[in-house]
Design a protein around this motif. Structure first.
Motif, mmCIF file in Angstrom:
data_model
loop_
_atom_site.group_PDB
_atom_site.id
_atom_site.type_symbol
_atom_site.label_atom_id
_atom_site.label_comp_id
_atom_site.label_asym_id
_atom_site.label_seq_id
_atom_site.Cartn_x
_atom_site.Cartn_y
_atom_site.Cartn_z
ATOM 1 N N GLU A 200 -29.419 77.235 -124.701
ATOM 2 C CA GLU A 200 -28.408 76.885 -125.692
ATOM 3 C C GLU A 200 -28.914 75.811 -126.643
ATOM 4 O O GLU A 200 -28.650 75.868 -127.857
ATOM 5 C CB GLU A 200 -27.137 76.407 -124.982
ATOM 6 N N LYS A 201 -29.659 74.864 -126.124
ATOM 7 C CA LYS A 201 -30.216 73.810 -126.968
ATOM 8 C C LYS A 201 -31.224 74.376 -127.948
ATOM 9 O O LYS A 201 -31.252 74.009 -129.131
ATOM 10 C CB LYS A 201 -30.858 72.740 -126.085
ATOM 11 N N ALA A 202 -32.076 75.304 -127.474
ATOM 12 C CA ALA A 202 -33.073 75.914 -128.355
ATOM 13 C C ALA A 202 -32.424 76.766 -129.429
ATOM 14 O O ALA A 202 -32.912 76.851 -130.557
ATOM 15 C CB ALA A 202 -34.045 76.761 -127.526
ATOM 16 N N ALA A 203 -31.309 77.410 -129.103
ATOM 17 C CA ALA A 203 -30.627 78.249 -130.084
ATOM 18 C C ALA A 203 -29.992 77.413 -131.196
ATOM 19 O O ALA A 203 -29.858 77.876 -132.336
ATOM 20 C CB ALA A 203 -29.565 79.098 -129.397
ATOM 21 N N LYS A 204 -29.602 76.180 -130.894
ATOM 22 C CA LYS A 204 -28.960 75.325 -131.883
ATOM 23 C C LYS A 204 -29.963 74.594 -132.764
ATOM 24 O O LYS A 204 -29.622 74.161 -133.863
ATOM 25 C CB LYS A 204 -28.063 74.300 -131.186
ATOM 26 N N GLU A 205 -31.224 74.440 -132.347
ATOM 27 C CA GLU A 205 -32.213 73.712 -133.116
ATOM 28 C C GLU A 205 -32.718 74.574 -134.274
ATOM 29 O O GLU A 205 -32.887 75.786 -134.127
ATOM 30 C CB GLU A 205 -33.386 73.297 -132.222
ATOM 31 N N PRO A 206 -32.999 73.979 -135.505
ATOM 32 C CA PRO A 206 -33.567 74.753 -136.619
ATOM 33 C C PRO A 206 -34.980 75.194 -136.307
ATOM 34 O O PRO A 206 -35.700 74.517 -135.581
ATOM 35 C CB PRO A 206 -33.530 73.756 -137.789
#
Length: 240
Positions: A200-206
């Motif tokens: 989830e964190k990786a999906a939110k990062e540009p």
């Protein structure tokens, strides 16, 4: 085990000397309450602190109401007999009580039932051991309750307090040490949750430089100053 054995020892000592139920009961309950207070001062489990007091107090009240000192030990004897049946029956139906008790302690919960058959067999054997030892203890104490006196029953209960418990623990250790290791389902759950949070964190990062921003778009190489690839190609047409 000390909290359930020592008050019984105090009861039988005082009753043997005075032949009176009331002072013996008061002495047993008072000692049990003092040990409970000591637990609370050390900030131990409240459940263990009050379970011992409740058991001793219940036996003391039962003995004083009935006027028979042997009834001080009757609640504990009935509890032991019922617990022996619980161990034996749970093992017979494939839900060994020892597995239900130790599963959360070993962080395996109920994984031993479906994912660890070798450990399930160990819990079944151990539950039969506990049930058999407690049933044998009941088979010794109940005849004395019906045909003996309070002093004989009291000393017998003290003698059979800790040794059967240690015997059951020893045989359980022998069985479990040869069984497959427990499956740490708590660690598995924590690992899944950590992986989910990372995703989830990786999906939110540009997207970083050089990575595609749209699915299917090829990555573009970053332009570096001085890179020959960034210089304009020479013209093939002759200058006027």
């Amino acid at each position: 085990m000390v909290e359930t054995t020592v008050p019984g020892l105090v009861f039988v000592l005082i009753f043997t000397i005075t032949r009176e139920i009331t002072p013996a009961a008061i002495g047993a309950v008072g000692l049990s309450a003092a040990m409970a207070i000591a637990r609370l001062v050390r900030r131990d489990s409240v459940k263990h602190a009050f379970s011992g007091v409740f058991g001793v107090a219940f036996g003391a009240v039962f003995a004083m109401i009935s006027g028979d000192a042997k009834n001080f030990y009757l609640p504990g004897m009935v509890y032991t007999l019922c617990l022996s049946f619980a161990y034996l029956l749970s093992a017979a139906v494939g839900w060994p009580l020892l597995g239900l008790l130790l599963g959360p302690i070993f962080r395996e919960n109920l994984s031993w039932r479906t994912r660890n058959p070798g450990r399930k067999r160990a819990y079944v054997k151990s539950s039969y051991v506990w049930g058999g030892i407690l049933l044998a203890k009941s088979a010794i104490t109940f005849p004395i309750y019906f045909w003996g006196d309070a002093t004989q029953l009291g000393w017998l209960r003290v003698a059979l307090g800790i040794p059967p418990f240690l015997t059951a623990v020893y045989f359980t250790w022998i069985i479990l040490v040869k069984a497959p290791a427990p499956i740490d389902v708590i660690a598995e759950w924590e690992a899944r949750e950590a992986a989910k949070e990372e995703a989830e964190k990786a999906a939110k990062e540009p997207p970083a430089a050089g990575e595609p921003s749209v699915a299917g778009e090829p990555p573009t190489a970053p332009v570096v100053e001085g890179d020959p690839a960034a210089r304009p190609l020479p013209s093939t047409r002759a200058e006027g």
